[in-house]
Design a protein around this motif. Structure first.
Motif, PDB file in Angstrom:
ATOM      1  N   LEU A 148       0.837  -1.195   0.000  1.00 17.72           N
ATOM      2  CA  LEU A 148       0.000   0.000   0.000  1.00 17.72           C
ATOM      3  C   LEU A 148       0.875   1.249   0.000  1.00 17.72           C
ATOM      4  O   LEU A 148       0.583   2.233  -0.708  1.00 17.72           O
ATOM      5  N   LEU A 149       1.939   1.221   0.792  1.00 22.97           N
ATOM      6  CA  LEU A 149       2.906   2.334   0.795  1.00 22.97           C
ATOM      7  C   LEU A 149       3.458   2.575  -0.601  1.00 22.97           C
ATOM      8  O   LEU A 149       3.565   3.726  -1.050  1.00 22.97           O
ATOM      9  N   ILE A 150       3.797   1.504  -1.319  1.00 28.01           N
ATOM     10  CA  ILE A 150       4.335   1.656  -2.674  1.00 28.01           C
ATOM     11  C   ILE A 150       3.321   2.321  -3.583  1.00 28.01           C
ATOM     12  O   ILE A 150       3.645   3.252  -4.338  1.00 28.01           O
ATOM     13  N   ALA A 151       2.059   1.880  -3.526  1.00 27.44           N
ATOM     14  CA  ALA A 151       1.025   2.443  -4.400  1.00 27.44           C
ATOM     15  C   ALA A 151       0.826   3.931  -4.133  1.00 27.44           C
ATOM     16  O   ALA A 151       0.769   4.752  -5.064  1.00 27.44           O
ATOM     17  N   VAL A 152       0.718   4.303  -2.867  1.00 24.55           N
ATOM     18  CA  VAL A 152       0.492   5.709  -2.520  1.00 24.55           C
ATOM     19  C   VAL A 152       1.712   6.556  -2.882  1.00 24.55           C
ATOM     20  O   VAL A 152       1.578   7.698  -3.346  1.00 24.55           O
ATOM     21  N   SER A 153       2.901   5.998  -2.704  1.00 27.45           N
ATOM     22  CA  SER A 153       4.127   6.737  -3.028  1.00 27.45           C
ATOM     23  C   SER A 153       4.228   7.006  -4.525  1.00 27.45           C
ATOM     24  O   SER A 153       4.546   8.129  -4.947  1.00 27.45           O
ATOM     25  N   ILE A 154       3.955   5.988  -5.328  1.00 22.53           N
ATOM     26  CA  ILE A 154       4.054   6.173  -6.780  1.00 22.53           C
ATOM     27  C   ILE A 154       3.018   7.185  -7.253  1.00 22.53           C
ATOM     28  O   ILE A 154       3.325   8.067  -8.067  1.00 22.53           O
ATOM     29  N   GLY A 155       1.795   7.101  -6.737  1.00 20.84           N
ATOM     30  CA  GLY A 155       0.799   8.102  -7.104  1.00 20.84           C
ATOM     31  C   GLY A 155       1.226   9.508  -6.748  1.00 20.84           C
ATOM     32  O   GLY A 155       0.915  10.468  -7.458  1.00 20.84           O
ATOM     33  N   SER A 156       1.982   9.644  -5.671  1.00 20.29           N
ATOM     34  CA  SER A 156       2.408  10.972  -5.209  1.00 20.29           C
ATOM     35  C   SER A 156       3.567  11.512  -6.035  1.00 20.29           C
ATOM     36  O   SER A 156       3.495  12.620  -6.581  1.00 20.29           O
ATOM     37  N   TYR A 157       4.662  10.735  -6.147  1.00 24.96           N
ATOM     38  CA  TYR A 157       5.813  11.332  -6.836  1.00 24.96           C
ATOM     39  C   TYR A 157       5.633  11.346  -8.344  1.00 24.96           C
ATOM     40  O   TYR A 157       6.232  12.171  -9.042  1.00 24.96           O
ATOM     41  N   ALA A 158       4.772  10.473  -8.899  1.00 22.26           N
ATOM     42  CA  ALA A 158       4.454  10.578 -10.324  1.00 22.26           C
ATOM     43  C   ALA A 158       3.636  11.832 -10.599  1.00 22.26           C
ATOM     44  O   ALA A 158       3.793  12.475 -11.649  1.00 22.26           O
ATOM     45  N   SER A 159       2.787  12.210  -9.658  1.00 24.10           N
ATOM     46  CA  SER A 159       2.022  13.447  -9.814  1.00 24.10           C
ATOM     47  C   SER A 159       2.925  14.666  -9.746  1.00 24.10           C
ATOM     48  O   SER A 159       2.634  15.698 -10.372  1.00 24.10           O
ATOM     49  N   VAL A 160       4.019  14.570  -8.999  1.00 24.88           N
ATOM     50  CA  VAL A 160       4.994  15.664  -8.989  1.00 24.88           C
ATOM     51  C   VAL A 160       5.549  15.888 -10.385  1.00 24.88           C
ATOM     52  O   VAL A 160       5.715  17.029 -10.836  1.00 24.88           O
ATOM     53  N   ALA A 161       5.829  14.792 -11.105  1.00 27.15           N
ATOM     54  CA  ALA A 161       6.336  14.918 -12.473  1.00 27.15           C
ATOM     55  C   ALA A 161       5.335  15.643 -13.346  1.00 27.15           C
ATOM     56  O   ALA A 161       5.692  16.510 -14.146  1.00 27.15           O
ATOM     57  N   ALA A 162       4.049  15.301 -13.213  1.00 29.22           N
ATOM     58  CA  ALA A 162       3.022  15.947 -14.027  1.00 29.22           C
ATOM     59  C   ALA A 162       2.864  17.420 -13.663  1.00 29.22           C
ATOM     60  O   ALA A 162       2.813  18.298 -14.532  1.00 29.22           O
ATOM     61  N   LEU A 163       2.822  17.708 -12.365  1.00 30.26           N
ATOM     62  CA  LEU A 163       2.657  19.103 -11.947  1.00 30.26           C
ATOM     63  C   LEU A 163       3.883  19.934 -12.294  1.00 30.26           C
ATOM     64  O   LEU A 163       3.766  21.114 -12.643  1.00 30.26           O
ATOM     65  N   GLY A 164       5.062  19.328 -12.221  1.00 30.84           N
ATOM     66  CA  GLY A 164       6.279  20.073 -12.509  1.00 30.84           C
ATOM     67  C   GLY A 164       6.454  20.370 -13.981  1.00 30.84           C
ATOM     68  O   GLY A 164       6.771  21.495 -14.368  1.00 30.84           O
ATOM     69  N   ALA A 165       6.236  19.363 -14.842  1.00 36.16           N
ATOM     70  CA  ALA A 165       6.485  19.544 -16.266  1.00 36.16           C
ATOM     71  C   ALA A 165       5.296  20.200 -16.961  1.00 36.16           C
ATOM     72  O   ALA A 165       5.433  21.233 -17.616  1.00 36.16           O
TER      73      ALA A 165
END
Length: 371
Positions: A148-165
């Protein structure tokens, strides 16, 4: 190297190669050779014989175990449910018993069982193992929280990529609001997975969502703020912080006492450990330790808000400086043209915009490698 294109490609290969090296060092360093380091255990009994027995076990184990004595079996159960010890041994000539709490760590319970099984055999009696805090049947090893930690983490830092770029042109306040909203959605997805989908959480689903939201928001605000300064290196940084150092120190697979000192130390304050241990507290240990873990996640969120605030100030200062440095057009001259030069409204050059757009797209691809 004469080919600019080849040099360009080789430069961008640095990121995935560093990811490969970092993931190997982190995961293999943390998980390949788990060994007890000061694993806390208890021996039940108040008689002098119990103290002598405890000291004998300690002398034989060396630095692998930290052994204490407790007066009663109830005291031992209390220590197990507060996760102060990993196992408690009840000596008996006829029926020795080992108390464990596998919901705290299945691997920890297995480790102490391996320690005390030969001890009981040396007394000529089979060892009875009693689990005082067992995970739900849908998650028999208790390791579902790690995934569950992995799923929530990937959703979070992948969203950083979208918000940043993709969101780099938006004002920081808009990106911050998006980060707040996205973290709530990621937390909701985490609660959905933990509850109705995989049944890891049979109660306190709202609390699971709250912990996931706190955890995700901290990552998102840190990432959105760092992107202002690091650009295409943001994903590599996020992977170091929230994958390489985070998953390995979370305690989701191995308790810190089964890892080397580096990852064991990180477990005390890293946000992944705060999330995993906090959800464990909610689901299995009557909220014992929850305030401490929620506090850990709150500190990470405050750090993210501080980084985002610094980034917003930096962007505003840079924008003000650029506007002040821009030359004022002469009277009668169209904006963007030099004095004495007639503007040509029907000829629009896309030259400068195309490299910028290409660079932004390239940055987005570079960041998505980490996903």
């Amino acid at each position: 190297m004469r080919s600019p294109a080849l040099r360009h490609v080789l430069t961008h290969l640095i990121t995935p190669l560093l990811m490969c090296l970092g993931m190997g060092l982190a995961y293999m360093g943390a998980f390949v050779t788990p060994e007890p380091h000061h694993l806390p255990v208890a021996v039940v009994g108040s008689a002098p014989e119990a103290k002598v027995f405890a000291q004998t076990v300690k002398d034989a184990a060396g630095e692998e175990l930290d052994v204490r004595t407790v007066a009663t079996r109830g005291d031992a159960i209390h220590l197990l449910k507060s996760r102060a010890v990993t196992g408690a041994y009840v000596p008996s000539a006829k029926a020795p018993e080992l108390l464990v709490a596998s919901a705290a760590s299945d691997m920890g319970a297995t480790a102490v069982e391996k320690v005390f099984t030969p001890v009981a055999a040396g007394q000529g009696a089979p060892l009875k193992v009693t689990d005082v805090a067992r995970p739900v049947a849908d998650d028999p090893t208790g390791q579902g929280l790690f995934f569950l930690l992995i799923a929530v983490s990937i959703g979070s830092y992948a969203s950083v990529a979208a918000l940043g770029a993709a969101g780099a042109a938006l004002p920081m306040r808009v990106r911050a609001l998006l980060a707040l909203g996205v973290s709530a959605v990621v937390g909701g997805i985490g609660a959905l997975l933990a509850g109705p989908v995989f049944h890891l959480a049979h109660h306190d689903l709202a609390g699971v969502w709250g912990m996931a939201w706190l955890y995700s928001a901290g990552i998102l605000f840190i990432g959105v703020g760092l992107h202002t300064f690091l650009k295409r290196w943001t994903t590599l940084t996020m992977m170091v912080l929230f994958v390489m150092l985070n998953f390995t120190s979370s305690g989701g697979l191995f308790r810190p006492e089964l890892q080397n000192g580096f990852f064991g130390t990180l477990h005390a304050f890293w946000n992944g450990a705060g999330f995993v241990e906090g959800v464990r507290s909610l689901l299995y240990f009557a909220d014992d330790g929850l305030a401490r873990d929620a506090g850990t996640l709150t500190v990470w969120l405050l750090a993210g808000l501080a980084v985002t605030a610094v980034a917003a100030l930096y962007e505003r200062t840079r924008r003000t400086g650029q506007e002040a440095a821009r030359p004022e057009p002469a009277p009668g001259t169209a904006p963007g043209t030099a004095p004495g030069v007639t503007a040509e409204p029907h000829r629009v050059s896309a030259g400068p915009a195309e490299p910028a757009a290409g660079q932004e797209a390239e940055e987005e691809i570079e960041e998505t490698v980490g996903v």
